[in-house]
Design an enzyme around this catalytic site. Sequence first.
Site, PDB file in Angstrom:
ATOM      1  CD  GLN A 130     -81.629 -19.421  13.317  1.00  0.00           C
ATOM      2  OE1 GLN A 130     -81.870 -20.491  13.860  1.00  0.00           O
ATOM      3  NE2 GLN A 130     -80.599 -19.290  12.505  1.00  0.00           N
ATOM      4  NE  ARG A 171     -71.392 -21.510  15.250  1.00  0.00           N
ATOM      5  CZ  ARG A 171     -70.880 -20.937  16.304  1.00  0.00           C
ATOM      6  NH1 ARG A 171     -71.125 -21.390  17.487  1.00  0.00           N
ATOM      7  NH2 ARG A 171     -70.099 -19.880  16.188  1.00  0.00           N
ATOM      8  CB  CYS A 172     -73.614 -26.609   9.061  1.00  0.00           C
ATOM      9  SG  CYS A 172     -74.163 -27.625   7.719  1.00  0.00           S
ATOM     10  CD  GLU A 189     -73.471 -21.570   9.463  1.00  0.00           C
ATOM     11  OE1 GLU A 189     -73.152 -21.857   8.307  1.00  0.00           O
ATOM     12  OE2 GLU A 189     -74.620 -21.347   9.816  1.00  0.00           O
TER      13      GLU A 189
END
Length: 788
Positions: free
Chosen positions: A222, A372-373, A742
């Site tokens: 990523q 996802r945060c 998110e």
Amino acid sequence: MAPKTSPEIGGMGHSVKRKEDPRFLRGQGNYVDDVVLPGMLYLDIVRSPYAHATIKSIDTSKALAIPGVLAVITGKDLEKYNLHWMPTLMSDTQMVLPVEKVMYQAQEVAAVLATDRYIAADGVEAVEVDYDPLPVVVDPKKALLPDAPVLRTDKKDKKDNHIWHWEWGNREATDQLFRDAEVTVKQDIYIPRIHVSSIETCGCVAHFDKVTGKLKVWMTTQAPHAIRTVFALVAGHVGLSEEKIQIISPDIGGGFGGKVPVYPGYVIAVAASVLTGKPVKWIEDRMENLQADSFARDYHITAELAGNKDGKLTALRIKTIADHGYTDAAANPSKFPAGLFHVCTGSYDLKAAHVEVDGVYTNKPPGGIAYRCSFRVTEAVHTIERMADLMAHELNMDAAELRMKNFIKPEQFPYKSALDWEYDSGNYGAALQLAMDKVGYAELRKEQAEKRARGELMGIGISSFTEIVGAGPSKHFDILGLKMFDSAEIRVHPTGKVIARFGTKSQGQGHETTYAQIIAEELGFPVANILVEEGDTDTAPYGLGTYASRSTPVAGAACAIACRKIKDKARKIAAYLLEAHEEDLEWEPGKFFVKGSPDRAKTIQEISLAAYTNHPPGTEAGLEAVNYYDPPNLTYPFGSYICVVDIDKGTGEVKVRRFVAIDDCGNIINPMIVEGQIHGGLTMGLGPALYEEIQYDESGNCLQGSFMNYLVPTAVETPNWETGNTVTPSPHHPLGAKGVGESATVGAPAAIVNAVVDALWHLGVRHIDIPITSAKVWKLLREAGVRG
Ligand code: CDP
């Protein structure tokens, strides 16, 4: 907000169909495992069956005897090049391959290099490792006891398993408010280890060209630029120089934070390619992925909330033990070892707060990824939203009423929180009111009372969360010293077509479409004529990558600013072509025209051509711009979710009957994509709330090492999501946009838990740790004497 551009141009606010989807729908995506190079070798990894053991010996002879097995790489081989350890993103150290001992089950022990993937797997089976088991510590609380075995014996002065202590806030003021409080609530909350379980596991193809000295790595990452720099820093002494390292992140099948860290497999594959001069492919299988990497959460929290009898909240106090596994490899900004957990005052106007977190080593794989945060925001939101509900119940007050009473009011923004964040904008009451109207809150409460009278179990849960995304202002945010800005580079071709490159990397979020929409919005080129590229460090400008919902707040802003630079030059060219003063020109999407004479106009396409064929004397030819954007602040998206559950008294099964999600991410670029992000995020919130947990037994065996016992929700488990939104623009973002990727994963679990506890409160249930399995609920029902 009505779009400013036509559907043909497709700027902000249009639900433009995703430009990337035709290749995905036709099976033409290009993922790492699709990369096949001539003469490519395959790597597979021998993993430890023990969670803690000394390695007495490794016998590779049987493996090497298998035709097609070319080499077995061990820690001792890497030690010769000082590559057996590597730094983690939190400046701890992590083994690439062990020399002395293993620290968790499924840890990499040796790597087999073969001519074929299956031969490599046979080689793995044939490697014989002699282990001497050591005492195992899986419980971080036990790891802190004085007689616990010290795990990191590689650290000469380390006498315990404590990694760091971190605290934030005003302890004295908080304690005083607790002493003065009319009512307090206290709760232990465990937020278990979970796994991101993206569709594509991790892997890479490393190709070192011995002639040119260039290393090319296709990799599931990523953050390709940061990886390139880390590789150069870690392997500079063996000749890898940053200009000769190219990291390519091709299509990625879901990242969710799990593809930020550097896993040993990547490094071993690179080492193998450098040693052999051949391309080397390493792709994890599903069980390796589930057992050895990408762990999130594992926070043991004790939270206390203080307030008055009228429901006014005053202070929050939290102590947390953070289980990081055997090394601190959390992907947090350097300054914040507990991530952004101190956004835990949430949407509420508290007078003071104090947070303490202690990081602890255990015999588990490294955890702490920002699943996802935005770096521990999920843990923060879960805690405050549970505590708010506990307080409401304790006071016998409606959970919505308590929230409305304590929300930061719209006129208080920009708002300095008790834990020092400056929230940019918000209108929390409006979002909750919309959610209540949409779900029919008052009627549902009536229905609940009637059902309760009949002995039926129905609950309503609210989560009114505030996020903090867009890391970050470089004055506060860096990873390993790399400041967290991001970038955009836009080039306009003579025929009015555009190529734009970014330092971020989409993993399914649709950046090829939404960045193009920002350019369309700002410059009036049709989305169809804009090519967006990311993920190749040889071509894209330097950036810190995509995670923590930072792409829109940071690279999206860079995109807008780069466009504005181009527009400034386009204005000069238009003035020259129209023989007018720049200040006499007006802009409408796609063209400049002379004020009061709309016919005297030059389209952006005509201006593009002139930039190369007839540019104003004394100016540079060409039409392009770069921007590295350092945001002045983070963005604070928010939302209110309401969940309605029915519980089966016979089985304990929780059924989510309704789930209304109102989100606010400021101005929206693509409403369809945002809705998709919310739907996916909600499902990824449902999973940990009801099903997902990675557990270890006393010996450190991972109990959920395959999808046979780790249930990721599918369409079957997923309820019908009812979505909606309010729009509160960010005042400092050039487009007024906030991140959204998110929000739903962060906000959903607390709504579900609050609904379940609401259904069971009258039976004496005060809290249930996630995942709320049917077995847990069934047991509570039986304890309360309820039968189906
Ligand atoms: O960093 P990441 O892409 O995961 O998260 P994000 O910035 O929240 O964006 C997720 C997707 O939603 C991207 O395609 C964004 O362009 C889109 N988005 C949007 O259309 N409008 C917003 N206000 C925020 C995000």
